[in-house]
Design a protein around this motif. Sequence first.
Motif, PDB file in Angstrom:
ATOM      1  N   GLU A 280      35.734  68.346  -0.461  1.00 42.51           N
ATOM      2  CA  GLU A 280      34.895  68.681   0.686  1.00 42.51           C
ATOM      3  C   GLU A 280      35.469  68.153   1.991  1.00 42.51           C
ATOM      4  O   GLU A 280      35.233  68.728   3.055  1.00 42.51           O
ATOM      5  CB  GLU A 280      33.466  68.143   0.486  1.00 42.51           C
ATOM      6  CG  GLU A 280      32.713  68.798  -0.649  1.00 42.51           C
ATOM      7  CD  GLU A 280      32.977  68.188  -2.015  1.00 42.51           C
ATOM      8  OE1 GLU A 280      32.392  68.696  -2.996  1.00 42.51           O
ATOM      9  OE2 GLU A 280      33.756  67.227  -2.119  1.00 42.51           O
TER      10      GLU A 280
ATOM     11  N   ALA B  52      36.097  70.473   5.184  1.00 42.44           N
ATOM     12  CA  ALA B  52      35.558  70.152   6.508  1.00 42.44           C
ATOM     13  C   ALA B  52      36.642  70.193   7.580  1.00 42.44           C
ATOM     14  O   ALA B  52      36.400  70.616   8.708  1.00 42.44           O
ATOM     15  CB  ALA B  52      34.899  68.770   6.480  1.00 42.44           C
TER      16      ALA B  52
ATOM     17  N   GLU C 172      32.561  68.797  14.777  1.00 44.78           N
ATOM     18  CA  GLU C 172      31.839  69.231  13.580  1.00 44.78           C
ATOM     19  C   GLU C 172      32.466  68.632  12.322  1.00 44.78           C
ATOM     20  O   GLU C 172      31.760  68.184  11.416  1.00 44.78           O
ATOM     21  CB  GLU C 172      31.848  70.757  13.475  1.00 44.78           C
ATOM     22  CG  GLU C 172      31.012  71.462  14.508  1.00 44.78           C
ATOM     23  CD  GLU C 172      31.160  72.975  14.452  1.00 44.78           C
ATOM     24  OE1 GLU C 172      31.551  73.512  13.389  1.00 44.78           O
ATOM     25  OE2 GLU C 172      30.886  73.627  15.470  1.00 44.78           O
ATOM     26  N   ALA C 173      33.777  68.631  12.271  1.00 48.71           N
ATOM     27  CA  ALA C 173      34.484  68.113  11.102  1.00 48.71           C
ATOM     28  C   ALA C 173      34.250  66.609  10.935  1.00 48.71           C
ATOM     29  O   ALA C 173      34.079  66.131   9.811  1.00 48.71           O
ATOM     30  CB  ALA C 173      35.979  68.412  11.215  1.00 48.71           C
TER      31      ALA C 173
ATOM     32  N   VAL D 267      31.630  64.865  11.745  1.00 48.71           N
ATOM     33  CA  VAL D 267      30.292  64.674  11.197  1.00 48.71           C
ATOM     34  C   VAL D 267      30.309  64.941   9.698  1.00 48.71           C
ATOM     35  O   VAL D 267      29.794  64.135   8.894  1.00 48.71           O
ATOM     36  CB  VAL D 267      29.269  65.581  11.913  1.00 48.71           C
ATOM     37  CG1 VAL D 267      27.923  65.568  11.200  1.00 48.71           C
ATOM     38  CG2 VAL D 267      29.113  65.163  13.363  1.00 48.71           C
ATOM     39  N   LYS D 268      30.909  66.036   9.297  1.00 52.08           N
ATOM     40  CA  LYS D 268      30.954  66.392   7.872  1.00 52.08           C
ATOM     41  C   LYS D 268      31.751  65.372   7.058  1.00 52.08           C
ATOM     42  O   LYS D 268      31.308  64.933   5.994  1.00 52.08           O
ATOM     43  CB  LYS D 268      31.558  67.781   7.695  1.00 52.08           C
ATOM     44  CG  LYS D 268      30.657  68.885   8.201  1.00 52.08           C
ATOM     45  CD  LYS D 268      31.360  70.235   8.086  1.00 52.08           C
ATOM     46  CE  LYS D 268      30.503  71.334   8.685  1.00 52.08           C
ATOM     47  NZ  LYS D 268      31.192  72.645   8.641  1.00 52.08           N
TER      48      LYS D 268
ATOM     49  N   LYS E 266      29.844  62.102   6.603  1.00 51.32           N
ATOM     50  CA  LYS E 266      28.779  62.209   5.610  1.00 51.32           C
ATOM     51  C   LYS E 266      29.338  62.178   4.193  1.00 51.32           C
ATOM     52  O   LYS E 266      28.754  61.586   3.289  1.00 51.32           O
ATOM     53  CB  LYS E 266      27.976  63.494   5.826  1.00 51.32           C
ATOM     54  CG  LYS E 266      27.046  63.435   7.001  1.00 51.32           C
ATOM     55  CD  LYS E 266      26.271  64.722   7.155  1.00 51.32           C
ATOM     56  CE  LYS E 266      25.375  64.674   8.378  1.00 51.32           C
ATOM     57  NZ  LYS E 266      24.637  65.933   8.572  1.00 51.32           N
ATOM     58  N   ILE E 267      30.475  62.818   3.987  1.00 45.95           N
ATOM     59  CA  ILE E 267      31.076  62.901   2.663  1.00 45.95           C
ATOM     60  C   ILE E 267      31.654  61.570   2.220  1.00 45.95           C
ATOM     61  O   ILE E 267      31.552  61.190   1.053  1.00 45.95           O
ATOM     62  CB  ILE E 267      32.197  63.987   2.646  1.00 45.95           C
ATOM     63  CG1 ILE E 267      31.587  65.360   2.884  1.00 45.95           C
ATOM     64  CG2 ILE E 267      33.000  63.946   1.356  1.00 45.95           C
ATOM     65  CD1 ILE E 267      32.607  66.425   3.281  1.00 45.95           C
TER      66      ILE E 267
END
Length: 118
Positions: free
Chosen positions: A65, A69, A108-109, A111-112, A115-116
């Motif tokens: 993931e 991302a 955006e990346a 943030v992703k 989270k991962i």
Amino acid sequence: MTAADPTEVATRQIKRALRLLASDSSEQINYLQELGVSPDEIALEFDDAFRRAKGASEMGLLPKEVMAAAQPVGEHLKQMTDSSVEIWTKDGLGSSPEWQLLRSLAKEAIVKVSKITE
């Protein structure tokens, strides 16, 4: 001295590269001036981090993931390398829509990926 954990190194590098890409143009220009390099260095740093993260992912050390991302950022940078030379200048960093979109994708990346990996 112990060897660095490859997962931690890859995660740290991809986050650092994404943060640099997401930075506003004045921060990017300051960074480039400190190093004495041209704007393409920002793309090269991302490419290095992306390759390390991809290797870690392929070895099962980093979640796939993370790569998913960061992939849109890599794809956009590839399109940018095929673009005009003007975007690869300090003026281009601040004024081109390509860099504005890249910053948005990088934000955006981040943030992703955060989270991962947290």
